[in-house]
Design a protein around this motif. Structure first.
Motif, PDB file in Angstrom:
ATOM      1  N   ARG A  93       0.832  -1.214   0.000  1.00 23.47           N
ATOM      2  CA  ARG A  93       0.000   0.000   0.000  1.00 23.47           C
ATOM      3  C   ARG A  93       0.861   1.257   0.000  1.00 23.47           C
ATOM      4  O   ARG A  93       0.456   2.302  -0.533  1.00 23.47           O
ATOM      5  CB  ARG A  93      -0.942  -0.016   1.216  1.00 23.47           C
ATOM      6  N   LEU A  94       2.040   1.162   0.591  1.00 22.71           N
ATOM      7  CA  LEU A  94       2.953   2.305   0.605  1.00 22.71           C
ATOM      8  C   LEU A  94       3.718   2.465  -0.703  1.00 22.71           C
ATOM      9  O   LEU A  94       4.178   3.563  -1.033  1.00 22.71           O
ATOM     10  CB  LEU A  94       3.964   2.141   1.745  1.00 22.71           C
ATOM     11  N   ALA A  95       3.874   1.362  -1.426  1.00 24.49           N
ATOM     12  CA  ALA A  95       4.785   1.345  -2.573  1.00 24.49           C
ATOM     13  C   ALA A  95       4.529   2.440  -3.606  1.00 24.49           C
ATOM     14  O   ALA A  95       5.481   3.044  -4.103  1.00 24.49           O
ATOM     15  CB  ALA A  95       4.769  -0.037  -3.233  1.00 24.49           C
ATOM     16  N   PRO A  96       3.259   2.764  -3.984  1.00 18.68           N
ATOM     17  CA  PRO A  96       3.054   3.790  -5.009  1.00 18.68           C
ATOM     18  C   PRO A  96       2.944   5.208  -4.461  1.00 18.68           C
ATOM     19  O   PRO A  96       2.573   6.125  -5.195  1.00 18.68           O
ATOM     20  CB  PRO A  96       1.729   3.354  -5.651  1.00 18.68           C
ATOM     21  N   LEU A  97       3.272   5.409  -3.180  1.00 14.28           N
ATOM     22  CA  LEU A  97       3.087   6.709  -2.541  1.00 14.28           C
ATOM     23  C   LEU A  97       4.426   7.404  -2.338  1.00 14.28           C
ATOM     24  O   LEU A  97       5.462   6.768  -2.187  1.00 14.28           O
ATOM     25  CB  LEU A  97       2.389   6.542  -1.186  1.00 14.28           C
ATOM     26  N   THR A  98       4.386   8.720  -2.306  1.00 16.12           N
ATOM     27  CA  THR A  98       5.563   9.507  -1.958  1.00 16.12           C
ATOM     28  C   THR A  98       5.150  10.619  -0.997  1.00 16.12           C
ATOM     29  O   THR A  98       4.042  11.149  -1.085  1.00 16.12           O
ATOM     30  CB  THR A  98       6.247  10.118  -3.203  1.00 16.12           C
ATOM     31  N   GLY A  99       6.036  10.927  -0.079  1.00 18.14           N
ATOM     32  CA  GLY A  99       5.808  12.048   0.825  1.00 18.14           C
ATOM     33  C   GLY A  99       6.377  13.340   0.291  1.00 18.14           C
ATOM     34  O   GLY A  99       6.346  14.362   0.981  1.00 18.14           O
ATOM     35  N   ARG A 100       6.877  13.322  -0.917  1.00 13.08           N
ATOM     36  CA  ARG A 100       7.507  14.493  -1.525  1.00 13.08           C
ATOM     37  C   ARG A 100       6.482  15.265  -2.330  1.00 13.08           C
ATOM     38  O   ARG A 100       5.746  14.713  -3.143  1.00 13.08           O
ATOM     39  CB  ARG A 100       8.637  14.051  -2.459  1.00 13.08           C
ATOM     40  N   THR A 101       6.403  16.565  -2.086  1.00  9.72           N
ATOM     41  CA  THR A 101       5.516  17.411  -2.872  1.00  9.72           C
ATOM     42  C   THR A 101       6.241  18.699  -3.250  1.00  9.72           C
ATOM     43  O   THR A 101       6.878  19.315  -2.397  1.00  9.72           O
ATOM     44  CB  THR A 101       4.206  17.744  -2.107  1.00  9.72           C
ATOM     45  N   PRO A 102       6.184  19.087  -4.544  1.00  5.35           N
ATOM     46  CA  PRO A 102       5.532  18.337  -5.614  1.00  5.35           C
ATOM     47  C   PRO A 102       6.229  17.007  -5.877  1.00  5.35           C
ATOM     48  O   PRO A 102       7.410  16.840  -5.548  1.00  5.35           O
ATOM     49  CB  PRO A 102       5.665  19.282  -6.814  1.00  5.35           C
ATOM     50  N   VAL A 103       5.486  16.073  -6.471  1.00  5.05           N
ATOM     51  CA  VAL A 103       6.051  14.761  -6.779  1.00  5.05           C
ATOM     52  C   VAL A 103       7.212  14.939  -7.757  1.00  5.05           C
ATOM     53  O   VAL A 103       7.072  15.644  -8.761  1.00  5.05           O
ATOM     54  CB  VAL A 103       4.973  13.846  -7.389  1.00  5.05           C
ATOM     55  N   PRO A 104       8.392  14.346  -7.463  1.00  3.22           N
ATOM     56  CA  PRO A 104       9.526  14.471  -8.385  1.00  3.22           C
ATOM     57  C   PRO A 104       9.150  14.043  -9.803  1.00  3.22           C
ATOM     58  O   PRO A 104       8.347  13.131  -9.995  1.00  3.22           O
ATOM     59  CB  PRO A 104      10.579  13.541  -7.779  1.00  3.22           C
ATOM     60  N   GLU A 105       9.731  14.709 -10.767  1.00  2.00           N
ATOM     61  CA  GLU A 105       9.369  14.471 -12.165  1.00  2.00           C
ATOM     62  C   GLU A 105       9.514  13.013 -12.568  1.00  2.00           C
ATOM     63  O   GLU A 105       8.675  12.469 -13.289  1.00  2.00           O
ATOM     64  CB  GLU A 105      10.228  15.353 -13.080  1.00  2.00           C
ATOM     65  N   ASP A 106      10.550  12.337 -12.082  1.00  2.00           N
ATOM     66  CA  ASP A 106      10.760  10.947 -12.485  1.00  2.00           C
ATOM     67  C   ASP A 106       9.798   9.982 -11.817  1.00  2.00           C
ATOM     68  O   ASP A 106       9.786   8.786 -12.131  1.00  2.00           O
ATOM     69  CB  ASP A 106      12.200  10.524 -12.209  1.00  2.00           C
ATOM     70  N   LYS A 107       8.948  10.482 -10.886  1.00  4.50           N
ATOM     71  CA  LYS A 107       7.981   9.629 -10.210  1.00  4.50           C
ATOM     72  C   LYS A 107       6.531   9.936 -10.611  1.00  4.50           C
ATOM     73  O   LYS A 107       5.624   9.202 -10.214  1.00  4.50           O
ATOM     74  CB  LYS A 107       8.102   9.797  -8.683  1.00  4.50           C
TER      75      LYS A 107
END
Length: 217
Positions: A93-107
């Protein structure tokens, strides 16, 4: 086209090997969940599977653009949580998530921003004793640690983090009674094997250096 060689090991039959070029080299390593502190005092929780131990130092391999790497550059406290095999759905469930905003371009094509990773995973944060980030309460092993060195790897594509473990928390069910040893007969890490999740199989034997008392199960 693959090329083949013949390999003979004493006590085995001759086998053919092919030369391959795999896109990844995750040949069976434990999954860990890293909890770190964000700039605003909230906490991030991220899965990763490039971790190994040298004594009480855990060496971690991270992508440089994620929130975990961003946090550890300036806030070195972290918790290295080790889930068991049954917790692989929480990891995924965590795998497709990121805590980075804005989402990095490569993600951006495959990841989405999520500020509350613990809730998204269905895991409960539990206060740590020596570091600020919380532990994941459901994980059988939790290592409070502090990043002592964060540096690029040889390729420049990843970061290598060397973290000193300060305190280890273990579910009593995986500890040999009356000892300080994790019982390998009852503890099984969640293994990430070429992007598939596995647990350990039955014990095959033990090293002559093992100090864990033998148990009858």
């Amino acid at each position: 086209m693959n090329t083949a060689t013949r390999s003979t090991t004493p006590g085995t039959t001759s086998a053919a090997h092919v030369t391959i070029e795999p896109s990844i080299l995750y040949f069976g390593t434990p999954v860990v969940l890293l909890s770190t502190e964000n700039e605003d005092g909230s906490f991030n929780l991220a899965p990763m599977s490039s971790a190994w131990a040298l004594g009480h130092v855990i060496v971690l391999g991270l992508g440089p653009g994620g929130q975990t790497a961003h946090n550890l550059r300036t806030r070195p406290d972290l918790v290295i949580n080790l889930p068991g095999p049954a917790q692989w759905p929480a990891v995924e469930r965590l795998a497709p998530l990121t805590g980075r905003t804005p989402v990095p371009e490569d993600k951006r094509d495959t990841f989405r921003f999520e500020p509350d990773k613990f809730a998204a995973a269905g895991l409960r944060p539990e206060p740590s004793e020596l570091v600020r980030p919380p532990r994941a309460a459901e994980c059988p092993l939790q290592l409070e640690a502090r990043a002592a060195r964060v540096r690029p790897d040889a390729s420049g594509e990843f970061l290598i983090v060397e973290a000193h473990v300060l305190k280890v928390h273990a579910d009593p069910r995986i500890v040999v009674p009356g000892s300080q040893h994790v019982d390998p007969a009852t503890w099984s890490p969640l293994i990430y094997n070429f992007r598939h999740y596995y647990g350990l199989g039955p014990e095959l034997g033990h090293s002559f250096r093992s100090r864990t008392p033998r148990q009858t199960h």
